[in-house]
Design an enzyme around this catalytic site. Structure first.
Site, PDB file in Angstrom:
ATOM      1  N   CYS A 280     114.108  89.750  53.339  1.00 33.64           N
ATOM      2  CA  CYS A 280     114.790  88.457  53.176  1.00 33.64           C
ATOM      3  C   CYS A 280     115.932  88.243  54.167  1.00 33.64           C
ATOM      4  CB  CYS A 280     115.340  88.343  51.750  1.00 33.64           C
ATOM      5  SG  CYS A 280     114.045  88.445  50.515  1.00 33.64           S
TER       6      CYS A 280
HETATM    7  N1  NAD Z   1     110.932  91.210  48.130  1.00 33.54           N
HETATM    8  C1  NAD Z   1     111.966  90.561  47.658  1.00 33.54           C
HETATM    9  O1  NAD Z   1     112.906  91.174  47.147  1.00 33.54           O
HETATM   10  C2  NAD Z   1     112.029  89.041  47.699  1.00 33.54           C
HETATM   11  C3  NAD Z   1     113.065  88.402  47.011  1.00 33.54           C
HETATM   12  C4  NAD Z   1     113.123  87.008  46.998  1.00 33.54           C
HETATM   13  C5  NAD Z   1     112.159  86.277  47.708  1.00 33.54           C
HETATM   14  N2  NAD Z   1     111.180  86.920  48.403  1.00 33.54           N
HETATM   15  C6  NAD Z   1     110.190  86.092  49.097  1.00 33.54           C
HETATM   16  O2  NAD Z   1     108.975  86.111  48.346  1.00 33.54           O
HETATM   17  C7  NAD Z   1     107.843  86.036  49.230  1.00 33.54           C
HETATM   18  C8  NAD Z   1     106.919  87.225  48.991  1.00 33.54           C
HETATM   19  O3  NAD Z   1     107.638  88.410  49.303  1.00 33.54           O
HETATM   20  P1  NAD Z   1     107.189  89.837  48.806  1.00 33.54           P
HETATM   21  O4  NAD Z   1     108.334  90.742  49.058  1.00 33.54           O
HETATM   22  O5  NAD Z   1     106.620  89.774  47.445  1.00 33.54           O
HETATM   23  O6  NAD Z   1     105.997  90.145  49.845  1.00 33.54           O
HETATM   24  P2  NAD Z   1     104.892  91.294  49.717  1.00 33.54           P
HETATM   25  O7  NAD Z   1     104.421  91.550  51.111  1.00 33.54           O
HETATM   26  O8  NAD Z   1     105.403  92.427  48.899  1.00 33.54           O
HETATM   27  O9  NAD Z   1     103.737  90.616  48.885  1.00 33.54           O
HETATM   28  C9  NAD Z   1     102.983  89.566  49.356  1.00 33.54           C
HETATM   29  C10 NAD Z   1     101.555  89.729  48.871  1.00 33.54           C
HETATM   30  O10 NAD Z   1     100.831  88.590  49.302  1.00 33.54           O
HETATM   31  C11 NAD Z   1      99.550  89.015  49.717  1.00 33.54           C
HETATM   32  N3  NAD Z   1      99.016  88.015  50.612  1.00 33.54           N
HETATM   33  C12 NAD Z   1      99.275  87.798  51.917  1.00 33.54           C
HETATM   34  N4  NAD Z   1      98.589  86.747  52.361  1.00 33.54           N
HETATM   35  C13 NAD Z   1      97.891  86.269  51.316  1.00 33.54           C
HETATM   36  C14 NAD Z   1      96.985  85.207  51.150  1.00 33.54           C
HETATM   37  N5  NAD Z   1      96.682  84.400  52.164  1.00 33.54           N
HETATM   38  N6  NAD Z   1      96.435  85.024  49.941  1.00 33.54           N
HETATM   39  C15 NAD Z   1      96.741  85.843  48.920  1.00 33.54           C
HETATM   40  N7  NAD Z   1      97.591  86.873  49.023  1.00 33.54           N
HETATM   41  C16 NAD Z   1      98.154  87.088  50.201  1.00 33.54           C
HETATM   42  C17 NAD Z   1      99.775  90.360  50.352  1.00 33.54           C
HETATM   43  O11 NAD Z   1      98.590  91.136  50.366  1.00 33.54           O
HETATM   44  C18 NAD Z   1     100.845  90.945  49.420  1.00 33.54           C
HETATM   45  O12 NAD Z   1     100.270  91.671  48.350  1.00 33.54           O
HETATM   46  C19 NAD Z   1     108.422  85.968  50.640  1.00 33.54           C
HETATM   47  O13 NAD Z   1     108.565  84.625  51.012  1.00 33.54           O
HETATM   48  C20 NAD Z   1     109.799  86.587  50.482  1.00 33.54           C
HETATM   49  O14 NAD Z   1     110.720  86.127  51.448  1.00 33.54           O
HETATM   50  C21 NAD Z   1     111.082  88.287  48.401  1.00 33.54           C
END
Ligand code: NAD
Length: 447
Positions: A280
């Protein structure tokens, strides 16, 4: 919105929300999506989880978690209660009443927003959408994404947004491994651009989260999320710059922050470190900088903070080189033990971790490296491939004693800092993790 103005689709949706018979869908079962699935299930909803990563789907079907702080027992419970299925088949979208999109929003090589996953997700859904569904974008992104990127793709379904299909934005504020807040207790910002979508979104999420924070539009909700992360990014940069000045003035920045934070108003403590990490804070500010250019606007705080934070790993290496030099050891050829790979304490997430950057810089400078992280095993960097150096499976006294220096890069609670200090010749501590160690302090350098 009055009852008479409600469409049949909205009425059906609201009835299902009230009776908790909505089938909830989550796309992207990562650090954000999987805990959200667990929350929906715990609140009595049936959940369909979607991911394109087949290995994750297989693990979930077998009741296995791949996220360190989310125990497998939780997945098994959801499966046992028949509240959760995990699939890669997007035709099942038609079975979900709500679809929360939690896919990655990274930067490309030139630090521009890369919305490929959001676009791909929308394209994969579009043929399976039906009237009466609510689509919520949860991924962090610049203001305008829901309206300008997501909605035009969803409209290809032929469904009328705000009448047949409802769309909103609600940013995730997940803080992995934070013991004080859960996804449910963190207030949830919600925004939509038409009354029916707003009604549907608020009705559903009011049954899931303890507190909703409605804002006037998707754009306001998107901007609120990036503001939160920019606030952290800028304040971390400020304290990192203060750290460098304190080092030059022979002052201890941690002592100073601890003193300043006793002011009961007007000051929030941020702590210095080896650089920014995670999915992030190092990324999201650039989403806004990019968008701002469309408005002939230069986000100078973001650029300055980025410059300072990006430089921090190099500053750590420089301080380490000086400390080794003071012991008569040259960085080129020095045996170094790096402690912690994850970007923050007590998690297994190494995305954008400054520890990986520092490992790489040290390898380039000719250091002989070993590294150890109790939460991370066999990590391969998406940017650097297999990490340079030798990964230790356990942290031994011999490994500490044989190294010319140990570098603490992540302040995991699992480390025994007394032992680390006792057996090391030199400890370069980038997190003030050794603050409570009383013996051998002369060997510690705060960096
Ligand atoms: N990790 C955090 O602490 C956090 C906190 C707040 C917001 N976010 C935001 O949340 C969002 C997701 O982050 P995350 O950390 O969970 O990412 P992540 O990489 O852990 O998880 C994302 C998942 O989406 C899947 N994916 C990718 N493309 C896809 C598609 N086309 N269709 C279906 N699945 C798909 C991936 O395989 C993965 O399992 C991002 O925008 C991030 O900025 C993350």
């Amino acid at each position: 919105m009055t009852a008479t103005a409600q469409s049949h689709d909205l009425e059906t949706f609201l009835h299902k929300a009230e009776t908790k018979t909505l089938r909830t869908g989550i796309i992207g079962l990562g650090y954000v999506g999987l805990p959200l699935a667990q929350l929906f299930a715990s609140r009595g909803f049936n959940v369909i989880g979607f991911d394109i990563d087949e290995s994750k789907i297989r693990k979930l079907i077998n009741g296995e978690s791949y996220i360190g702080h989310l125990p497998s027992a939780m997945i098994q419970q959801m499966r046992k209660d028949e509240r959760f299925i995990a699939v890669s088949d997007f035709s099942q979208i038609s079975n979900a009443d709500t679809i929360s999109i939690c896919v990655p929003t990274p930067l490309d090589k030139t630090k521009q927003p890369d919305l490929t996953a959001v676009r791909m997700t929308a394209e994969s859904m579009v043929d399976h959408l039906r009237p009466g569904q609510l689509v919520i974008l949860e991924s962090t992104t610049y203001p305008g994404t829901t309206t300008e990127v997501l909605v035009p793709i969803l409209e290809k379904s032929g469904l009328k947004i705000g009448e047949e299909l409802f769309v909103g934005y609600s940013p995730e504020r997940e803080d992995p491994a934070n013991p004080h807040f859960t996804a449910r207790t963190i207030p949830k910002v919600v925004g939509a651009n038409d009354p029916a979508s707003r009604y549907a979104l608020e009705s559903f999420y009011a049954t899931v989260f303890d507190q909703l924070v409605p804002v006037s539009s998707c754009e306001a909700a998107e901007m609120a999320k990036v503001l939160e992360n920019i606030y952290r990014c800028v304040n971390i940069a400020l304290v990192n710059e203060m750290k460098l000045l304190c080092q030059r003035m022979n002052l201890d920045i941690w002592e100073i922050v601890d003193a300043a934070k006793t002011k009961p108003f007007g000051f929030q403590a941020f702590y210095p470190g080896p650089g920014l990490g995670g999915h992030c804070i190092p990324i999201d500010p650039y989403y806004l900088s990019w968008k701002a250019r469309e408005f002939d606007f230069s986000t100078r705080f973001i650029e300055l903070a980025g410059e300072i934070n990006t430089n921090m790993p190099y500053e750590v290496v420089s301080r380490l080189a000086n400390s080794l030099g003071a012991n008569g050891v040259c960085l080129n050829g020095a045996r170094l033990l790096l402690l912690g790979l994850a970007y923050k304490k007590n998690v297994d997430d190494c995305r954008e971790s400054p520890a990986i950057k520092i490992l790489k810089i040290l390898a380039d400078r000719g250091a002989r490296l070993s590294y150890y992280d109790p939460h991370v095993k066999g990590y391969v960097s998406h940017r650097y491939g297999k990490l340079p150096g030798n990964e230790l499976q356990t942290l031994t006294q011999v490994a500490l004693a044989e190294a010319d220096g140990a570098v603490i890069l992540t302040d995991h609670d699992a480390f025994d800092y007394d032992q680390i200090v006792k057996f090391s010749k030199l400890i370069v501590d980038t997190r003030n993790a050794t603050r409570n160690v009383s013996q051998g302090r002369e060997k510690i350098v705060l960096a």
